[in-house]
Design an enzyme around this catalytic site. Structure first.
Site, PDB file in Angstrom:
ATOM      1  N   ASP A 150     -11.748 -38.344  12.800  1.00 13.26           N
ATOM      2  CA  ASP A 150     -12.867 -38.842  13.775  1.00 13.26           C
ATOM      3  C   ASP A 150     -12.435 -38.780  15.172  1.00 13.26           C
ATOM      4  O   ASP A 150     -11.437 -39.039  15.500  1.00 13.26           O
ATOM      5  CB  ASP A 150     -12.882 -40.468  13.509  1.00 13.26           C
ATOM      6  CG  ASP A 150     -13.316 -40.902  11.889  1.00 13.26           C
ATOM      7  OD1 ASP A 150     -14.375 -40.615  11.423  1.00 13.26           O
ATOM      8  OD2 ASP A 150     -12.160 -41.354  11.058  1.00 13.26           O
TER       9      ASP A 150
ATOM     10  N   ASP B 159     -11.344 -37.913   6.408  1.00 10.18           N
ATOM     11  CA  ASP B 159     -12.216 -37.408   7.751  1.00 10.18           C
ATOM     12  C   ASP B 159     -11.170 -37.479   9.152  1.00 10.18           C
ATOM     13  O   ASP B 159     -10.545 -38.214   9.238  1.00 10.18           O
ATOM     14  CB  ASP B 159     -13.358 -37.959   8.055  1.00 10.18           C
ATOM     15  CG  ASP B 159     -14.591 -37.993   6.978  1.00 10.18           C
ATOM     16  OD1 ASP B 159     -14.229 -37.150   5.963  1.00 10.18           O
ATOM     17  OD2 ASP B 159     -15.340 -39.012   6.875  1.00 10.18           O
TER      18      ASP B 159
END
Length: 225
Positions: free
Chosen positions: A148, A146
């Protein structure tokens, strides 16, 4: 205006540089960390730690810090409590600073996110894998990582910022995770807030715990500011 004689309060996700001798002393009190890769020489390499949320039962006088190991080395999260004199603040890493560390496929999305921040007067900051790969040069990112980000806002939360984040994620090669960070240091997941109405309850995170509150109480009206 901030008082120059009083340091700013530390907040979750703040980066902190380490005093090497204090780091060694803290590790000596944690035999469970003996032999864990990277940890012993972390401070000597000049790598920082991150301020984490205090766990129940931890000493109030200690600064709760953490560091994650790379996925290839177990992806373990190391948590310690250090004396206040053992750490000193390091400036956060803006998305624009870390973009060169990101995979090539991420670059158009990063450019769009940086432009979004500029339009709203918000400078997104990195945490998670991109942050640690940027700081250490170690391999924290993979094809399934991901992105972030922290979005520190100065006042009311503009619905248009959240709408644009959702639209950018639709076309992104990775999941966009992260938080809107309020002026008092509380963080709320941007996706959870985007899905909420003003009177819905959302989870906020602070350095000393978690709390539920109405989205409206965070300065979110659910409409464009």
């Amino acid at each position: 205006m901030p008082d120059p004689l009083r340091p700013e309060p530390r907040r979750r996700h703040d980066l902190l540089d380490l005093e090497p001798d204090a780091w060694a002393a803290a590790l000596a009190a944690r035999p469970d960390l003996a032999g864990v890769p990277r940890v012993a020489d972390w401070a000597q390499r000049g790598w920082p730690v991150i301020l984490r949320r205090r766990n129940p039962g931890e000493a109030a006088g200690a600064v709760p810090v953490g560091l994650p190991l790379p996925p290839a080395e177990g992806k373990r999260r190391i948590g310690l409590g250090l004396p206040a004199a053992a750490v000193r603040p390091r400036p956060p890493v803006a998305l624009a600073q870390a973009s060169g560390t990101a995979p090539e496929a991420w670059r158009p999305t990063l450019a769009a996110l940086d432009a979004l921040g500029r339009r709203h007067g918000v400078a997104p900051r990195v945490f998670g894998g991109l942050l640690w790969q940027h700081l250490t040069g170690l391999a924290y990112l993979s094809d399934t990582s991901d992105l972030d980000l922290l979005w520190p806002v100065a006042g009311a939360i503009d619905r248009r910022l959240l709408d644009a984040l959702a639209a950018i994620e639709q076309a992104a090669p990775m999941r966009l995770d992260g938080e809107i960070v309020l002026p008092d240091g509380r963080g709320v997941n941007w996706r959870e807030l985007h899905a909420a109405s003003p009177d819905d309850t959302v989870l906020t995170k602070h350095r000393d715990g978690l709390a539920l509150c109405a989205a409206r109480a965070l300065g979110y009206a659910g409409e464009a500011a």
